[in-house]
Design a protein around this motif. Structure first.
Motif, mmCIF file in Angstrom:
data_model
loop_
_atom_site.group_PDB
_atom_site.id
_atom_site.type_symbol
_atom_site.label_atom_id
_atom_site.label_comp_id
_atom_site.label_asym_id
_atom_site.label_seq_id
_atom_site.Cartn_x
_atom_site.Cartn_y
_atom_site.Cartn_z
ATOM 1 N N LYS A 154 13.149 15.408 54.602
ATOM 2 C CA LYS A 154 13.880 16.552 54.061
ATOM 3 C C LYS A 154 13.109 17.869 54.177
ATOM 4 C CE LYS A 154 17.401 16.123 52.850
ATOM 5 N NZ LYS A 154 18.206 15.681 51.721
ATOM 6 N N THR A 155 11.896 17.822 54.687
ATOM 7 C CA THR A 155 11.127 19.047 54.923
ATOM 8 C C THR A 155 10.916 19.241 56.425
ATOM 9 O OG1 THR A 155 9.089 17.782 54.514
ATOM 10 C CG2 THR A 155 9.984 19.043 52.672
ATOM 11 N N PHE A 156 9.950 18.533 56.986
ATOM 12 C CA PHE A 156 9.597 18.732 58.387
ATOM 13 C C PHE A 156 10.714 18.314 59.342
ATOM 14 C CE2 PHE A 156 5.340 18.425 56.422
ATOM 15 C CZ PHE A 156 4.820 19.640 56.877
ATOM 16 N N THR B 106 13.976 20.532 58.889
ATOM 17 C CA THR B 106 13.736 21.910 59.314
ATOM 18 C C THR B 106 13.618 22.010 60.825
ATOM 19 O OG1 THR B 106 12.553 22.367 57.246
ATOM 20 C CG2 THR B 106 12.229 23.912 59.062
ATOM 21 N N GLY B 107 12.895 21.054 61.421
ATOM 22 C CA GLY B 107 12.693 21.097 62.864
ATOM 23 C C GLY B 107 13.832 20.511 63.672
ATOM 24 N N GLY B 108 14.780 19.842 63.008
ATOM 25 C CA GLY B 108 15.869 19.194 63.739
ATOM 26 C C GLY B 108 15.369 18.071 64.623
ATOM 27 N N VAL C 131 12.137 24.033 53.121
ATOM 28 C CA VAL C 131 11.435 24.532 54.297
ATOM 29 C C VAL C 131 9.975 24.785 53.948
ATOM 30 C CG1 VAL C 131 11.297 26.353 56.020
ATOM 31 C CG2 VAL C 131 13.534 25.570 55.217
ATOM 32 N N VAL C 132 9.064 24.051 54.599
ATOM 33 C CA VAL C 132 7.627 24.264 54.421
ATOM 34 C C VAL C 132 7.117 25.280 55.427
ATOM 35 C CG1 VAL C 132 5.352 23.155 54.476
ATOM 36 C CG2 VAL C 132 7.302 21.944 53.495
ATOM 37 N N THR C 133 7.528 25.118 56.666
ATOM 38 C CA THR C 133 7.201 26.042 57.743
ATOM 39 C C THR C 133 8.292 25.954 58.796
ATOM 40 O OG1 THR C 133 5.592 26.609 59.479
ATOM 41 C CG2 THR C 133 5.798 24.286 58.907
ATOM 42 N N GLU C 134 8.480 27.017 59.521
ATOM 43 C CA GLU C 134 9.478 27.021 60.590
ATOM 44 C C GLU C 134 8.830 26.950 61.970
ATOM 45 O OE1 GLU C 134 11.991 30.384 60.012
ATOM 46 O OE2 GLU C 134 13.015 29.511 58.275
ATOM 47 N N ILE D 159 7.794 25.133 64.878
ATOM 48 C CA ILE D 159 8.239 23.838 65.358
ATOM 49 C C ILE D 159 7.079 22.955 65.807
ATOM 50 C CG2 ILE D 159 8.616 24.670 67.716
ATOM 51 C CD1 ILE D 159 10.741 22.074 65.810
ATOM 52 N N LEU D 160 6.005 23.553 66.325
ATOM 53 C CA LEU D 160 4.857 22.755 66.748
ATOM 54 C C LEU D 160 4.135 22.165 65.545
ATOM 55 C CD1 LEU D 160 3.151 21.689 69.040
ATOM 56 C CD2 LEU D 160 1.794 23.801 68.966
ATOM 57 N N LEU D 161 3.935 22.970 64.495
ATOM 58 C CA LEU D 161 3.324 22.463 63.271
ATOM 59 C C LEU D 161 4.187 21.371 62.654
ATOM 60 C CD1 LEU D 161 2.052 25.739 61.531
ATOM 61 C CD2 LEU D 161 0.682 23.994 62.685
ATOM 62 N N ILE D 162 5.492 21.581 62.683
ATOM 63 C CA ILE D 162 6.417 20.581 62.150
ATOM 64 C C ILE D 162 6.275 19.263 62.901
ATOM 65 C CG2 ILE D 162 8.866 19.958 62.033
ATOM 66 C CD1 ILE D 162 9.427 22.892 61.358
ATOM 67 N N SER D 163 6.204 19.337 64.223
ATOM 68 C CA SER D 163 6.124 18.136 65.057
ATOM 69 C C SER D 163 4.833 17.369 64.806
ATOM 70 C CB SER D 163 6.228 18.515 66.535
ATOM 71 O OG SER D 163 7.429 19.199 66.806
ATOM 72 N N VAL D 164 3.704 18.090 64.741
ATOM 73 C CA VAL D 164 2.405 17.440 64.594
ATOM 74 C C VAL D 164 2.224 16.882 63.187
ATOM 75 C CG1 VAL D 164 -0.092 17.774 64.618
ATOM 76 C CG2 VAL D 164 1.327 18.817 66.399
#
Length: 286
Positions: A27-29, A32-34, A106-109, A111-116
């Motif tokens: 529900k966060t990463f 947000t990143g889809g 949303v923690v961050t938008e 997308i690279l941070l979300i993926s890692v």
């Protein structure tokens, strides 16, 4: 001593924590990143998003996820173990319900941070389950089943199934999210390889003056045998015995401690085992 004999008061809290961590991650990463985390959970997210975009229907995550886990759960009961599967069903139920109940945040938008970091958290949650004596469901059941049958780490075999999910997602929703999902899944798999060691082996070379006692200690702890090799010390030119044994990487620290308890003068060399052939005892889940 069997690794799979876990007490309920250990497994249930661990499974609950893992389910909560996984749901929060979704529900966060993931949201947000889809992204598509892979496995049955990834397929569930793909189907819910597909129904939302095509028909405007919001399918509950819990209903779809539980339904898709029916066949993997059958595999668990039939081929892996009753208690292991029951704890895994608890994980599936809790993670599904938590995902429906926890609001998106949303923690961050980036997308690279979300993926890692999403992948790292996802892998850590799965490892909490596996080390406690359960799985997060879905393809994890298949992975454990194949690992017990072949004695190898089969997590990478699941990447083929994940590739199909990502291909479908890429065609329908765009390739950027699918490609970032590969980073997510790679980070998740890397964490699992780091933290979950049951299906990895270590080779121990033990120079000792008490070879029989050392062999007995290894067998009592792991049910693995050992080979006693005769040698000669190059410095003092006196007879030395070398005990050679292959054990689970998850057990190696306990084995080394047991050997030191028997012979605190023993010299031990632990080597990562790449591949073994022949009989290697692997305790079953119960």
């Amino acid at each position: 001593m069997k690794e799979n004999q876990k007490k309920p008061y250990i497994v249930i809290p661990a499974v609950t924590i893992a389910a909560l961590v996984m749901a929060v991650n979704y529900k966060t990463f993931v949201t947000t990143g889809g992204l598509y985390p892979g496995g049955v959970s990834g397929l569930t997210i793909l189907l819910t998003r597909l129904f939302k975009s095509a028909f405007g229907i919001d399918l509950p995550f819990s209903v779809v996820n539980i339904a898709l886990n029916a066949i993997p759960v059958y595999i668990g009961f039939r081929f892996i173990g009753r208690n292991f599967t029951l704890y895994s069903c608890l994980m599936i139920l809790l993670s599904s319900v938590f995902t429906d109940l926890i609001p998106a945040h949303v923690v961050t938008e980036d997308i690279l941070l979300i993926s890692v970091f999403g992948g790292i958290i996802n892998g850590a949650a799965i490892c909490i389950c596996l080390n406690a004596g359960a799985t997060s469901g879905g393809t994890d059941f298949i992975s454990v089943f194949l690992s017990e049958k072949s004695g190898m780490d089969s997590f990478n075999l699941i990447l083929g199934f994940n590739a199909v999910i990502l291909s479908i997602a890429g065609v329908i929703f765009g390739w950027d999210k699918a490609l970032y999902s590969i980073i997510f899944q790679y980070a998740s798999t890397a964490v699992m390889h780091l933290l979950y060691k049951k299906y990895r082996q270590s080779t121990l070379f033990i120079v000792t003056n008490k070879p029989n006692e050392v062999c007995n200690a290894i067998y009592e702890l792991t049910t693995h045998g050992a080979t006693i090799l005769e040698g000669e010390g190059s410095y003092e030119h006196c007879e030395r015995n070398v005990v050679y044994s292959v054990v689970s990487a998850a057990q190696s620290k306990k084995v080394i401690k047991a050997v030191k308890d028997v012979d605190n003068q023993a010299f031990i060399n632990e080597v990562k085992t790449q591949k073994i052939r022949g009989n290697f005892f692997q305790p079953k889940e119960n």
